[in-house]
Write a protein that holds these residues in place. Structure first.
Motif, short mmCIF file in Angstrom:
data_model
loop_
_atom_site.label_atom_id
_atom_site.label_comp_id
_atom_site.label_asym_id
_atom_site.label_seq_id
_atom_site.Cartn_x
_atom_site.Cartn_y
_atom_site.Cartn_z
N VAL A 194 54.70 76.23 29.11
CA VAL A 194 53.70 76.81 28.31
C VAL A 194 52.27 76.09 28.54
O VAL A 194 51.30 76.85 28.50
CB VAL A 194 54.30 76.87 26.93
N PHE A 195 52.58 74.69 28.69
CA PHE A 195 51.06 73.79 28.85
C PHE A 195 50.67 74.23 30.00
O PHE A 195 49.22 74.26 30.08
CB PHE A 195 51.74 72.66 28.83
N PHE A 196 51.36 74.58 31.23
CA PHE A 196 50.84 74.87 32.46
C PHE A 196 50.57 76.47 32.48
O PHE A 196 50.23 76.94 33.82
CB PHE A 196 51.35 74.27 33.52
N GLU A 197 50.59 77.24 31.58
CA GLU A 197 50.40 78.61 31.39
C GLU A 197 51.31 79.48 32.41
O GLU A 197 51.04 80.29 32.99
CB GLU A 197 49.26 78.90 31.81
N GLU A 198 52.66 78.94 32.74
CA GLU A 198 53.67 79.44 33.64
C GLU A 198 54.19 80.59 32.81
O GLU A 198 54.76 81.65 33.10
CB GLU A 198 54.55 78.57 34.02
N ILE A 199 54.61 80.34 31.52
CA ILE A 199 55.28 80.86 30.50
C ILE A 199 54.69 81.06 29.32
O ILE A 199 53.60 80.34 28.89
CB ILE A 199 56.63 80.62 30.26
N GLN A 200 55.14 82.12 28.44
CA GLN A 200 54.40 82.07 26.92
C GLN A 200 55.65 82.56 26.21
O GLN A 200 56.95 82.84 26.68
CB GLN A 200 53.54 83.40 26.81
N LEU A 201 55.66 82.22 24.89
CA LEU A 201 56.75 82.37 23.97
C LEU A 201 56.49 83.77 23.06
O LEU A 201 55.54 84.04 22.59
CB LEU A 201 56.89 81.27 22.96
N LEU A 202 57.81 84.41 22.92
CA LEU A 202 57.94 85.72 22.23
C LEU A 202 58.95 85.54 21.19
O LEU A 202 59.80 84.73 21.31
CB LEU A 202 58.26 86.91 23.02
N PRO A 203 58.75 86.29 19.98
CA PRO A 203 59.94 86.22 19.05
C PRO A 203 61.10 86.96 19.60
O PRO A 203 61.11 87.67 20.51
CB PRO A 203 59.21 87.28 17.75
N VAL A 204 62.23 86.66 19.08
CA VAL A 204 63.55 87.20 19.47
C VAL A 204 63.54 88.67 19.31
O VAL A 204 62.84 89.39 18.18
CB VAL A 204 64.78 86.64 18.51
N VAL A 227 61.65 83.03 22.49
CA VAL A 227 61.85 83.54 23.64
C VAL A 227 60.87 83.04 24.64
O VAL A 227 59.74 83.89 24.68
CB VAL A 227 62.25 85.19 23.77
N PRO A 228 61.08 82.39 25.86
CA PRO A 228 60.36 82.27 26.92
C PRO A 228 60.31 83.55 27.94
O PRO A 228 61.42 83.95 28.30
CB PRO A 228 60.73 81.07 27.47
N ILE A 229 59.01 83.81 28.41
CA ILE A 229 58.87 84.87 29.48
C ILE A 229 57.76 84.43 30.30
O ILE A 229 56.58 83.66 29.80
CB ILE A 229 58.53 86.17 28.64
N PHE A 230 58.09 84.78 31.62
CA PHE A 230 56.97 84.26 32.67
C PHE A 230 55.89 85.14 32.62
O PHE A 230 55.85 86.29 32.25
CB PHE A 230 57.64 84.48 33.93
N CYS A 231 54.65 84.41 32.73
CA CYS A 231 53.48 84.98 32.53
C CYS A 231 53.11 86.04 33.66
O CYS A 231 52.47 87.21 33.42
CB CYS A 231 52.20 83.95 32.22
N GLY A 234 63.06 86.57 29.48
CA GLY A 234 62.24 87.38 28.50
C GLY A 234 63.26 87.81 27.46
O GLY A 234 62.53 88.36 26.41
N PHE A 235 64.35 87.37 27.24
CA PHE A 235 65.34 87.99 26.20
C PHE A 235 66.07 86.79 25.30
O PHE A 235 66.26 86.89 24.44
CB PHE A 235 66.25 89.16 26.51
N ASN A 236 66.54 85.72 26.65
CA ASN A 236 67.18 84.93 26.04
C ASN A 236 66.28 83.79 25.11
O ASN A 236 65.26 83.35 25.49
CB ASN A 236 67.89 84.01 27.12
N HIS A 237 66.79 83.55 23.96
CA HIS A 237 65.87 82.41 23.34
C HIS A 237 66.51 81.01 23.72
O HIS A 237 67.29 80.74 24.32
CB HIS A 237 66.08 82.42 21.63
N VAL A 238 65.45 80.11 23.17
CA VAL A 238 65.85 78.57 23.80
C VAL A 238 66.94 77.93 23.49
O VAL A 238 67.69 77.53 24.40
CB VAL A 238 64.47 77.65 22.98
N ALA A 239 67.43 78.34 22.50
CA ALA A 239 69.03 77.82 22.00
C ALA A 239 69.86 78.43 23.01
O ALA A 239 70.84 77.51 23.56
CB ALA A 239 69.28 78.13 20.69
N ARG A 240 70.01 79.55 23.37
CA ARG A 240 71.05 80.39 24.21
C ARG A 240 70.68 79.86 25.42
O ARG A 240 71.56 79.43 26.28
CB ARG A 240 70.75 81.76 24.07
N ILE A 241 69.60 79.42 26.11
CA ILE A 241 69.50 78.96 27.54
C ILE A 241 69.89 77.62 27.63
O ILE A 241 70.61 77.34 28.42
CB ILE A 241 67.68 78.93 27.67
N ALA A 242 69.72 76.91 26.51
CA ALA A 242 70.36 75.31 26.41
C ALA A 242 71.78 75.68 26.58
O ALA A 242 72.54 74.69 27.40
CB ALA A 242 69.93 74.63 25.27
#
Length: 384
Positions: free
Chosen positions: A229-239, A175-179, A203-211
């Motif tokens: 993530v590489f540019f530290e714009e977002i971080q990844l959380l569990p569902v 689940v991506p969320i903005f830093c 912050g709640f949608n997982h990657v597959a749902r976003i797609a």
């Protein structure tokens, strides 16, 4: 960065329909002489079969790395194709593994700019290349990254990582969320795919749902997320699931004494802007996240809503600041004569796949998977 590991030169080479292989632009100028280029040009402007592959040349005191590109178009180009390569030049003793993804990314950017806007085949826009090369050289050498606006739809983002950094892996259940604040992120400065998926990163949608919701191929979404993530714009959380189990980390001690973090947390987890929860209640909820207690159990016991606390944001903040971590369930299939009818499911029960991964992969809910496992005596659960 030591001088040995710095980029000495960046040049853009192309196959001209009349003049053949040649360097069109380089920064600094004349760093690679005509004689040197003539000796190695066959590895820079290559046959189409080697296109889109990283090629490193160690010769004549230089280490040159590039990713040759060949774009075919019978109607646009004189010889039905455009062949080019943007190369980085280092000293012969330099270690350059960390530049490999940067080179590939530059090649991808230039390919996209040409296909969408004819950036390289149009002489007017092509004249911007020397300035772009200079910004890349200075940015990567001085800061290790650069962001260069090209037009309204494209900005070149590059960043060099150290050899020791762990590669970023993005899975469908992340689940991506903005830093920072989402409204401060400028989508127009990023590629079109990132702009397309931006509204669905909440912050709640997982990657597959976003797609699925953005109607974008899953692998493309993973690439975009990995880039952010590489540019530290977002971080990844569990569902987020009410059936999840969380536990505190040693950083809960820091949280108990860090007033700035406490105030940030209280504001973040509050259900009402005008009426904030107490630190005592927030801290109590975090400390009662323990092994064997699901989030649902915690909510039934304390009713966070009555405490002015949004439990979803409470979990988000705790994970983002490493105050808590999620305990994952790993199903393991034991040798048994029972349950052979679930053989397709068993391939995931190796002790290396989490519930989240399995549910996302095969498209079932946690409750459905729980039920299947509870009815199968040959499967056990490992928590870690």
């Amino acid at each position: 960065m030591s001088d040995a590991g710095k980029i000495k030169c960046i040049f853009f080479a192309e196959f001209h329909p009349e003049k053949g292989h040649q360097i069109f632009f380089q920064v600094p100028e004349e760093y690679i002489t005509k004689d040197v280029f003539e000796a190695v040009h066959v590895y820079i402007i290559t046959k189409p079969q080697l296109a889109n592959r990283l090629i490193t040349i160690n010769a004549l005191g230089y280490k040159i790395i590039g990713c040759p590109v060949c774009i075919s178009d019978d109607t646009k180009y004189t010889r039905n194709f455009l062949m080019f390569n943007l190369c980085f030049v280092f000293s012969e003793e330099a270690r350059i593994n960390q530049y490999a993804p940067v080179i590939k990314k530059v090649a991808h950017y230039l390919t996209t700019l040409e296909v969408e806007d004819e950036f390289l085949s149009n002489e007017k826009t092509k004249e911007r290349l020397p300035d772009i090369l200079k910004e890349i050289l200075q940015g990567l050498n001085d800061k290790g990254f650069c962001s260069i606006p090209i037009n309204e739809a494209n900005t070149i983002h590059l960043k060099v990582t150290s050899d020791s950094e762990v590669p970023i892996v993005v899975s469908g259940n992340d689940v991506p969320i903005f830093c920072g604040q989402k409204d401060k992120f400028v989508p127009s400065e990023w590629d079109l795919t990132t702009q397309q998926i931006f509204p669905y990163i909440n912050g709640f949608n997982h990657v597959a749902r976003i797609a699925a919701e953005a109607d974008v191929e899953l692998n493309l979404v993973k690439i975009c997320i990995r880039n952010l993530v590489f540019f530290e714009e977002i971080q990844l959380l569990p569902v987020f699931q009410y059936s999840n189990v969380y536990t505190t980390t040693p950083k809960i001690t820091d949280f108990s004494s860090n007033e700035a973090l406490q105030q940030e947390c209280i504001s973040y987890v509050s259900k009402h802007d005008k009426s904030l929860p107490s630190l005592r209640d927030v801290f109590t909820l975090y400390c009662n996240l323990t092994q064997g207690t699901t989030l649902k159990d915690l909510c039934e016991r304390y009713n966070p809503s009555s405490l002015k606390i949004d439990e979803r944001r409470l979990i988000q903040f705790g994970l983002m600041n490493d105050i808590i971590r999620k305990l994952n369930k790993y199903p393991i299939k034991l040798p048994s004569q029972y349950g052979q009818h679930n053989s397709k499911l068993y391939k995931h029960f190796t002790g290396t796949h989490t519930f989240d991964e399995i549910c996302t992969e095969i498209g079932i809910s946690h409750n459905e998977l729980d039920e299947k496992i509870e009815n199968d005596p040959s499967v056990v659960i490992c928590w870690k």
